[in-house]
Structure formats: structure tokens, C-alpha cells
Write an enzyme that holds these catalytic residues in place. Structure first.
Site, PDB file in Angstrom:
ATOM      1  N   GLY A 295      -0.485   1.115   9.793  1.00  0.00           N
ATOM      2  CA  GLY A 295       0.329   0.960  11.006  1.00  0.00           C
ATOM      3  C   GLY A 295      -0.721   0.237  12.032  1.00  0.00           C
TER       4      GLY A 295
ATOM      5  N   ASP B 100      -6.579  -6.774   4.107  1.00  0.00           N
ATOM      6  CA  ASP B 100      -6.068  -5.275   4.329  1.00  0.00           C
ATOM      7  C   ASP B 100      -6.145  -4.654   5.949  1.00  0.00           C
ATOM      8  OD1 ASP B 100      -5.226  -2.842   3.671  1.00  0.00           O
ATOM      9  OD2 ASP B 100      -6.983  -2.274   2.631  1.00  0.00           O
TER      10      ASP B 100
ATOM     11  N   ASP C  41      -4.785   3.639  -1.910  1.00  0.00           N
ATOM     12  CA  ASP C  41      -5.810   3.838  -0.637  1.00  0.00           C
ATOM     13  C   ASP C  41      -6.158   5.228  -0.847  1.00  0.00           C
ATOM     14  OD1 ASP C  41      -6.081   1.454   1.035  1.00  0.00           O
ATOM     15  OD2 ASP C  41      -4.020   1.896   1.599  1.00  0.00           O
TER      16      ASP C  41
ATOM     17  N   SER D 139       0.958  -1.105  -0.107  1.00  0.00           N
ATOM     18  CA  SER D 139       0.064  -0.105  -0.225  1.00  0.00           C
ATOM     19  C   SER D 139       0.823   1.242  -0.066  1.00  0.00           C
ATOM     20  CB  SER D 139      -0.885   0.001   1.069  1.00  0.00           C
ATOM     21  OG  SER D 139      -1.368   1.401   1.550  1.00  0.00           O
TER      22      SER D 139
ATOM     23  N   MET E  92      -8.969   8.075   0.241  1.00  0.00           N
ATOM     24  CA  MET E  92      -9.864   8.259   1.557  1.00  0.00           C
ATOM     25  C   MET E  92     -10.283   9.795   1.637  1.00  0.00           C
ATOM     26  SD  MET E  92      -7.366   6.723   4.541  1.00  0.00           S
ATOM     27  CE  MET E  92      -6.526   5.121   4.494  1.00  0.00           C
TER      28      MET E  92
ATOM     29  N   HIS F  98      -1.463  -1.315  -4.282  1.00  0.00           N
ATOM     30  CA  HIS F  98      -2.578  -0.963  -3.619  1.00  0.00           C
ATOM     31  C   HIS F  98      -2.689   0.536  -3.132  1.00  0.00           C
ATOM     32  CE1 HIS F  98      -6.018  -1.994  -1.149  1.00  0.00           C
ATOM     33  NE2 HIS F  98      -5.641  -1.051  -0.244  1.00  0.00           N
TER      34      HIS F  98
ATOM     35  N   MET G 209     -11.292  -6.391   5.468  1.00  0.00           N
ATOM     36  CA  MET G 209     -10.417  -5.416   6.542  1.00  0.00           C
ATOM     37  C   MET G 209      -9.991  -5.730   7.840  1.00  0.00           C
ATOM     38  SD  MET G 209     -10.038  -2.771   4.616  1.00  0.00           S
ATOM     39  CE  MET G 209      -9.015  -1.799   5.852  1.00  0.00           C
TER      40      MET G 209
ATOM     41  N   MET H 213     -11.909   4.172   0.099  1.00  0.00           N
ATOM     42  CA  MET H 213     -12.763   4.350   1.277  1.00  0.00           C
ATOM     43  C   MET H 213     -13.271   5.629   1.279  1.00  0.00           C
ATOM     44  SD  MET H 213      -9.486   2.786   3.473  1.00  0.00           S
ATOM     45  CE  MET H 213      -8.491   3.223   2.015  1.00  0.00           C
TER      46      MET H 213
ATOM     47  N   HIS I  43      -8.331   1.223  -3.632  1.00  0.00           N
ATOM     48  CA  HIS I  43      -9.254   0.727  -2.453  1.00  0.00           C
ATOM     49  C   HIS I  43     -10.132   2.217  -2.138  1.00  0.00           C
ATOM     50  CE1 HIS I  43      -9.585  -0.431   1.991  1.00  0.00           C
ATOM     51  NE2 HIS I  43     -10.727  -0.433   1.449  1.00  0.00           N
TER      52      HIS I  43
HETATM   53  C1  DX5 Z   1      -6.005   1.218   5.835  1.00  0.00           C
HETATM   54  C2  DX5 Z   1      -5.822   0.923   4.519  1.00  0.00           C
HETATM   55  C3  DX5 Z   1      -4.720  -0.009   4.287  1.00  0.00           C
HETATM   56  C4  DX5 Z   1      -3.319   0.275   4.998  1.00  0.00           C
HETATM   57  C5  DX5 Z   1      -2.701  -0.920   5.626  1.00  0.00           C
HETATM   58  O1  DX5 Z   1      -7.225   1.946   5.896  1.00  0.00           O
HETATM   59  O2  DX5 Z   1      -6.764   0.356   3.626  1.00  0.00           O
HETATM   60  O3  DX5 Z   1      -4.333  -0.553   2.869  1.00  0.00           O
HETATM   61  O4  DX5 Z   1      -2.553   0.902   4.053  1.00  0.00           O
HETATM   62  O5  DX5 Z   1      -1.691  -0.342   6.218  1.00  0.00           O
HETATM   63  P1  DX5 Z   1      -0.770  -1.531   7.113  1.00  0.00           P
HETATM   64  O6  DX5 Z   1      -0.347  -2.715   6.355  1.00  0.00           O
HETATM   65  O7  DX5 Z   1       0.253  -0.616   7.655  1.00  0.00           O
HETATM   66  O8  DX5 Z   1      -1.641  -1.753   8.228  1.00  0.00           O
HETATM   67 ZN    ZN Z   2      -6.431  -0.414   1.574  1.00  0.00          ZN
END
Ligand code: DX5
Ligand code: ZN
Length: 227
Positions: free
Chosen positions: A149, A177, A39, A12, A41, A37, A141, A72, A70
Site C-alpha cells: 500500500g 514490485d 512476500d 501479492s 519478511m 507473489h 522495488m 526480504m 520474494h
Molecule cells: C513490499 C512487497 C510487495 C507488496 C506490494 O515490500 O515486496 O510485494 O506486497 O504491495 P502493493 O502492491 O500494495 O504496493
Molecule cells: Zn514483493
């Protein structure tokens, strides 16, 4: 893109250097990433804001593997065409993002992309049962979406197993994820997942000028799964 259930690691870019996405993507692909990947948001569906279709279009030429977007965000539908035009291979929308997920998934496929549906930790596997004939991927998820993190939520592993049995012979990827690392990856792989997203566990310790830790981190996840 042919379908298989082999293990795929999808770093990601949420954990990459936001000022240097192009080079980060090239570095992590050279170090063994299978997919990238991305993300997205919106500060509304999740309590964080990242970037939108313009950034996706800008990074697309740097991705040689698979662009896995992805979303969100809520609402989703007004933005599907923009993410498709940006070059997304997969577009994943959350089942919780609105009342018309069925329509959203139709629109994603209608825009020429593979369709994914994501489940928050509090949503049961059965929520996607009526949708399985119209998706190419289910994203489970294993943290609450919004931030990298975070700690892996172990209660989600049983959901992966349930989902795997609901899917049966259908050609549907199961993506995990959140909080994936060498300790948690084998648990979800054993439960039936094939795509493992990892942000911090891949990018930790490396940089564009010193990318070899990315490779070591990816190999550590693969080795833990195949052990
Ligand atoms: C969280 C994201 C993930 C995130 C995962 O909302 O959708 O893709 O980047 O990060 P780690 O691997 O650090 O949990
Ligand atoms: Zn994600």
C-alpha cells in the site's frame, strides 16, 4: 516454464486475508492472476514480519500457476533449501541482503529454482550487471520493501530502462514490485518490465466470497498497459 516477455500480473498475498491464503490464491488465480507473489519478511532486513517456509509449503498445493517467493530476509543462504523444498518456482534475494549475493544466486539455482535478484529503490541498476548471467529475473522495488500500500517511487522508472538495456538478449524477466496500479503499470511496462506485482491494487474491494473485484482489478491493470 518457457521464457517470454508477455505481461504477467503477480498478485501479492501480502494484501490477502492471512487467515485464508488457500482460498484467496484459488480465487485470484480463477480471476486471472498469472503468478502468485509471496512476500517473506523477517523483521530484520525489513521492518515487518510475515511468514516462512512452513507457510509457503502449506499454500503450495493451492497454487496452479507460478510460486514467486520474494525473500526480504538476511541472511538468505541458511533458508534457501527450505524455500526450495516448500515448492518455490522462483526465489528472489536482495542484492543488499549480504556480501555474497553471487554465492546466494548459485545456491538458489543449485536448489533447483529460478533465481531472482531484487534491488531496493536506493540501489542502482549497475549493481546487478555482474550477476546477469546467473539470474532468471531482476526485481526492481518501486517502494521501500516492508509494507503493502505504499506510493510508487517514480524515480525508479529510469532504472528499469537502464536494466532493460543491460539485459539485452538474455532471458531475464524484469519484475516490478510496489505501488503498481493502472496509473503506474504502463510506465514500467514501457520501460521494459514484464512481471508486475500488485497487492493492494488487485485485492482491493474483493474477498473470497466476492472475488469478482479481483478480476476487474487485474483487467484494469492489463487494459491500462495495452491501451
Ligand atoms: C513490499 C512487497 C510487495 C507488496 C506490494 O515490500 O515486496 O510485494 O506486497 O504491495 P502493493 O502492491 O500494495 O504496493
Ligand atoms: Zn514483493
Amino acid at each position: 516454464m518457457s521464457f517470454d516477455r508477455s505481461l504477467k500480473i503477480a498478485p501479492s498475498i501480502l494484501a490477502a486475508d492471512f487467515a485464508n491464503f488457500g482460498a484467496e490464491i484459488q480465487a485470484v488465480e480463477a480471476q486471472g492472476a498469472d503468478w502468485i507473489h509471496v512476500d517473506v519478511m523477517d523483521g530484520h532486513f525489513v521492518p515487518n514480519i510475515t511468514f516462512g517456509p512452513a507457510t509457503c509449503a502449506a499454500i503450495r498445493p493451492h497454487i496452479r500457476t507460478v510460486m514467486d517467493v520474494h525473500l526480504m530476509i538476511a541472511p538468505v543462504d541458511p533458508y534457501i533449501d527450505a524455500f526450495a523444498a516448500a515448492g518455490a518456482d522462483f526465489i528472489t534475494a536482495h542484492v543488499e541482503a549480504g556480501p555474497h549475493i553471487h554465492r546466494t544466486l548459485q545456491a538458489i539455482r543449485g536448489a533447483g529454482c529460478k533465481a531472482g535478484v531484487a534491488l531496493n529503490p536506493g540501489t542502482p541498476a549497475e549493481a546487478v550487471a555482474p550477476l546477469l548471467d546467473m539470474v532468471d529475473m531482476v526485481c526492481v522495488m518501486t517502494v521501500n520493501p516492508g509494507f503493502g500500500g505504499q506510493k510508487f517511487i517514480h524515480a525508479c522508472v529510469d532504472k528499469v530502462r537502464t536494466l532493460r538495456s543491460l539485459i539485452g538478449d538474455r532471458e531475464i524477466h524484469i519484475e516490478i514490485d510496489g505501488g503498481v496500479d493502472p496509473a503506474t503499470a504502463p510506465l514500467v511496462r514501457d520501460a521494459g518490465a514484464d512481471v508486475l506485482v500488485a497487492g493492494s491494487a488487485v485485492f482491493r474491494g474483493g474477498s473470497v466470497s466476492d472475488p469478482s473485484p479481483y478480476g476487474a482489478n487485474i483487467r484494469a491493470i492489463r487494459a491500462a498497459v495495452t491501451a
